[in-house]
Design an enzyme around this catalytic site. Structure first.
Site, short mmCIF file in Angstrom:
data_model
loop_
_atom_site.label_atom_id
_atom_site.label_comp_id
_atom_site.label_asym_id
_atom_site.label_seq_id
_atom_site.Cartn_x
_atom_site.Cartn_y
_atom_site.Cartn_z
N GLY A 71 6.91 103.40 60.69
CA GLY A 71 6.83 102.78 59.37
C GLY A 71 7.83 103.32 58.37
N GLU A 90 19.69 103.54 57.51
CA GLU A 90 19.86 104.82 58.19
C GLU A 90 21.34 105.10 58.39
OE1 GLU A 90 17.86 105.12 61.94
OE2 GLU A 90 15.97 104.33 61.15
#
Length: 391
Positions: A71, A90
């Protein structure tokens, strides 16, 4: 009266003497010269260049981490929906760099070599902190609150807590059986994980979570907050109010509607290669909560307490199939029903976003932290008073 040609140099000379005397007063203590640090505050600028967003090492950075498929992406897109926050995609640069630093320091040979070269822990940490800060600040839009989401970053909570004294950490926690099923079924490559062995992956999950949970508890409740994925999905408003309170960020209703801001200027940028992109384009829903139940092998069920003792420690029932996570809010139930009714639409939306390049949304300048970036507070007011992204 002195002529102007004489007066001007005289004034400059007096000012120079005053500056030198002030500098001498502040920089010299008991005959010793004291080094003064340069101003560590730097700035990113809004698109109209009328607003500067400071970033500095002591700012309250936000680090979102945990096991992949727990999550972390959902948390970061919900935070990204807030007009004062920017997390972004990311990079994987930060945990790898911190891992490399740890390898150097754990090697007696490399550690000695660094010390001999004048690169002790203080120097190395300072340099790496500056690098990390620049990565966080410059890989996305300017914002009042900067956030980094790289799952395994929280393996280094202790180092980051020292580098960034005001930083706060969100540790995402999810039922390990669901995490492993997601990793295996979606073929998520993680170093050391054998995707052919559910048992081995669950053992790896247990080890990683034991470490990250310990570090979170060690950091203390004022700096690290565990957030359960299941509760975030079941009760998004309740959980996110607690999260924003922990982060000292004002509540904004728009975070419950993150899907409206996906890949829009001033909104939420998604990576085409992150495995969760096709899921977070949808509103918060219950689809992923119970997919894993029939995927756990019998031998793993039998030995579950031995394989993954962290399940029980984190509050999960290791013998429950399915477990009772709780009753979902009506808002989430309605979202889930709407997605099922319009499944083809949401599948196409996910595919379209994965196929499109960033330049289709943001133009050729992918680095949105430049002076041409769209600021995070660039939102339009809708007629009902809710915020939405400008388009």
């Amino acid at each position: 009266m002195l002529r102007r040609s004489v007066k001007k140099p005289l004034v400059y000379g007096v000012l120079t003497i005053i500056i030198v005397l002030i500098a001498h007063h502040w920089l010299c203590r008991d005959g010793a010269f004291v080094m003064v640090k340069r101003d560590a505050v730097r700035y990113s600028y809004s698109s109209d260049k009328n607003r500067a967003y400071p970033y500095y090492q002591d700012m309250p950075l936000i680090f979102v981490g945990g096991m992949p498929r727990s999550g972390t992406t959902l948390m970061r897109v919900m935070l990204d929906a807030h007009p004062e926050v920017r997390c972004g995609e990311e990079t994987r640069v930060i945990p790898r760099l911190l891992g490399l630093k740890r390898q150097w320091q754990n090697s007696a040979k490399e550690s000695k070599r660094l010390v001999e070269a004048g690169l002790g822990d203080e120097v190395l940490s300072s340099a790496i902190a500056a690098f990390i800060l620049e990565i966080i600040a410059k890989h996305g839009e300017p914002a009042l609150h900067l956030c980094n989401k790289d799952p395994f970053t929280l393996k280094y909570t202790d180092e980051l807590a020292q580098m960034f004294p005001s930083a706060k950490f969100l540790l995402m926690i999810r039922d390990g059986r669901a995490v492993v099923h997601s990793i295996v079924s979606r073929k998520v490559t993680i170093s050391g994980f054998d995707l052919k062995s559910f048992r081995s992956c669950l053992e790896k999950w247990n080890s990683a979570m034991e470490n990250m949970y310990y570090l979170c508890m060690k950091a203390g409740s004022s700096r690290c907050m565990p957030v359960y994925y299941e509760q975030l999905v079941l009760h998004p408003e309740e959980v996110m109010r607690k999260v924003l309170g922990f982060l000292d960020i004002p509540w904004d209703e728009i975070i419950l509607h993150h899907e409206e801001l996906i890949n829009k200027p001033g909104g939420i940028s998604l990576s085409r290669i992150e495995r969760s992109t096709d899921q977070v384009v949808k509103p918060v829903n219950l689809d992923a909560l119970s997919k894993w139940i029939n995927a756990v092998p019998d031998d793993v069920r039998r030995d579950i307490r031995k394989i993954a003792p962290m399940l029980e420690k984190l509050g999960y029932d290791p013998d429950a199939y399915p477990p009772n996570y709780g009753q979902a809010d009506k808002f989430v139930q309605d979202n889930t029903l709407e997605i099922k009714k319009n499944e083809a639409f949401w599948q196409k939306k996910a595919l379209d976003i994965q196929m499109m390049t960033k330049s289709a949304y943001f133009g050729s300048n992918v680095n949105r932290s430049s002076e041409m970036a769209v600021p995070r507070d660039h939102r339009l007011q809708t007629s009902n008073g809710n915020t939405s992204s400008g388009s």
